[in-house]
Design a protein around this motif. Structure first.
Motif, PDB file in Angstrom:
ATOM      1  N   VAL A 140       0.822  -1.217   0.000  1.00 20.81           N
ATOM      2  CA  VAL A 140       0.000   0.000   0.000  1.00 20.81           C
ATOM      3  C   VAL A 140       0.852   1.262   0.000  1.00 20.81           C
ATOM      4  O   VAL A 140       0.649   2.168  -0.814  1.00 20.81           O
ATOM      5  N   ILE A 141       1.828   1.331   0.915  1.00 18.48           N
ATOM      6  CA  ILE A 141       2.591   2.571   1.083  1.00 18.48           C
ATOM      7  C   ILE A 141       3.598   2.770  -0.044  1.00 18.48           C
ATOM      8  O   ILE A 141       3.643   3.838  -0.677  1.00 18.48           O
ATOM      9  N   VAL A 142       4.402   1.749  -0.308  1.00 23.37           N
ATOM     10  CA  VAL A 142       5.493   1.900  -1.284  1.00 23.37           C
ATOM     11  C   VAL A 142       4.977   1.837  -2.717  1.00 23.37           C
ATOM     12  O   VAL A 142       5.307   2.689  -3.550  1.00 23.37           O
ATOM     13  N   ILE A 143       4.155   0.820  -3.011  1.00 20.88           N
ATOM     14  CA  ILE A 143       3.732   0.606  -4.400  1.00 20.88           C
ATOM     15  C   ILE A 143       2.528   1.472  -4.762  1.00 20.88           C
ATOM     16  O   ILE A 143       2.568   2.227  -5.740  1.00 20.88           O
ATOM     17  N   ASN A 144       1.458   1.367  -3.981  1.00 19.64           N
ATOM     18  CA  ASN A 144       0.236   2.096  -4.334  1.00 19.64           C
ATOM     19  C   ASN A 144       0.368   3.611  -4.169  1.00 19.64           C
ATOM     20  O   ASN A 144       0.071   4.380  -5.097  1.00 19.64           O
ATOM     21  N   LEU A 145       0.792   4.038  -2.986  1.00 22.02           N
ATOM     22  CA  LEU A 145       0.802   5.474  -2.697  1.00 22.02           C
ATOM     23  C   LEU A 145       1.998   6.200  -3.309  1.00 22.02           C
ATOM     24  O   LEU A 145       1.840   7.313  -3.827  1.00 22.02           O
ATOM     25  N   LEU A 146       3.170   5.612  -3.267  1.00 23.67           N
ATOM     26  CA  LEU A 146       4.362   6.301  -3.761  1.00 23.67           C
ATOM     27  C   LEU A 146       4.599   6.057  -5.243  1.00 23.67           C
ATOM     28  O   LEU A 146       4.570   6.988  -6.052  1.00 23.67           O
ATOM     29  N   ILE A 147       4.822   4.807  -5.619  1.00 23.30           N
ATOM     30  CA  ILE A 147       5.223   4.513  -7.002  1.00 23.30           C
ATOM     31  C   ILE A 147       4.087   4.759  -7.981  1.00 23.30           C
ATOM     32  O   ILE A 147       4.258   5.465  -8.990  1.00 23.30           O
ATOM     33  N   GLN A 148       2.919   4.171  -7.730  1.00 25.45           N
ATOM     34  CA  GLN A 148       1.821   4.315  -8.688  1.00 25.45           C
ATOM     35  C   GLN A 148       1.338   5.756  -8.801  1.00 25.45           C
ATOM     36  O   GLN A 148       1.002   6.214  -9.905  1.00 25.45           O
ATOM     37  N   THR A 149       1.304   6.466  -7.690  1.00 29.19           N
ATOM     38  CA  THR A 149       0.881   7.868  -7.753  1.00 29.19           C
ATOM     39  C   THR A 149       1.860   8.687  -8.592  1.00 29.19           C
ATOM     40  O   THR A 149       1.451   9.529  -9.400  1.00 29.19           O
TER      41      THR A 149
END
Length: 210
Positions: A140-149
């Motif tokens: 959630v934090i690394v992939i969804n919120l940071l990278i994907q955003t």
């Protein structure tokens, strides 16, 4: 360091096993089916396709998880093409499978964490549940919120002027998802692991002659 490398060496061996490849293929198909159904909550859509990828990572480790993540994104695009093909999102899909494989792979044993009930003095191994929490939080934090955003911003899916609003909406979406995702992981991961071991460990056991 040796234990970390063993995650990859043991996982790489799964590619030589027919049952691992067949099970992974079935779970990738399940993930794609789940991907087609989302729960609309107004400002975002909730999706639980990651559950199948998490099970793949748990059963077959980071190498198979990485490959399954790639496959889900590529086959998903071929089945439902919309817009241009963006390899960066394929890498993100693979990274998701890698994360679950690193945290959940059952063949590499680490220190177990026991919860002891003071009343009954019975202990319960909660290692898998704690690993599931860490895996999902990393996703959630690394992939969804940071990278994907950042990727959505880079490719123009999020206008620069709406970046702050998008972040707030994505944080709210992921917080709501976490409240649903974790109980689902707690239920499905142990069930999937026991089912897999029951089916394949029993079939692999040597038969005793009469």
């Amino acid at each position: 360091m040796r234990d970390f490398l063993s995650l990859f060496t043991e996982s790489a061996k799964e590619f030589t096993k027919v049952r691992s490849l067949v099970t992974t293929s079935l779970l990738v198909a399940v993930s794609m089916v789940i991907e087609m159904f989302s729960v609309d909550i107004g400002f975002a859509k909730l999706n639980f396709a990651f559950l199948a990828i998490a099970i793949i990572g748990m059963l077959f480790g980071p190498c198979m998880g990485l490959t399954a993540g790639f496959a889900c994104d590529i086959v998903g695009y071929l089945a439902h093409p919309s817009g241009g093909f963006l390899p960066a999102y394929v890498l993100v899909g693979g990274l998701q499978g890698l994360v679950y494989g690193l945290f959940l792979y059952h063949k590499v044993k680490g220190h177990s964490i026991q919860f002891v009930n003071n009343k009954t003095e019975k202990s319960t191994d909660i290692t898998l549940y704690l690993r599931a929490i860490l895996a999902r939080l990393t996703d959630v934090i690394v992939i969804n919120l940071l990278i994907q955003t950042k990727l959505n911003l880079h490719y123009g899916f999020i206008p620069q002027e709406a970046y702050g609003v998008a972040i707030v909406a994505r944080v709210a979406k992921n917080v709501i998802e976490l409240a649903i995702d974790l109980p689902l992981l707690f239920i499905l991961l142990p069930v999937a692991l026991k089912a897999y071991q029951h089916i394949f460990c029993r079939s692999a056991a040597p038969k005793i002659a009469n």
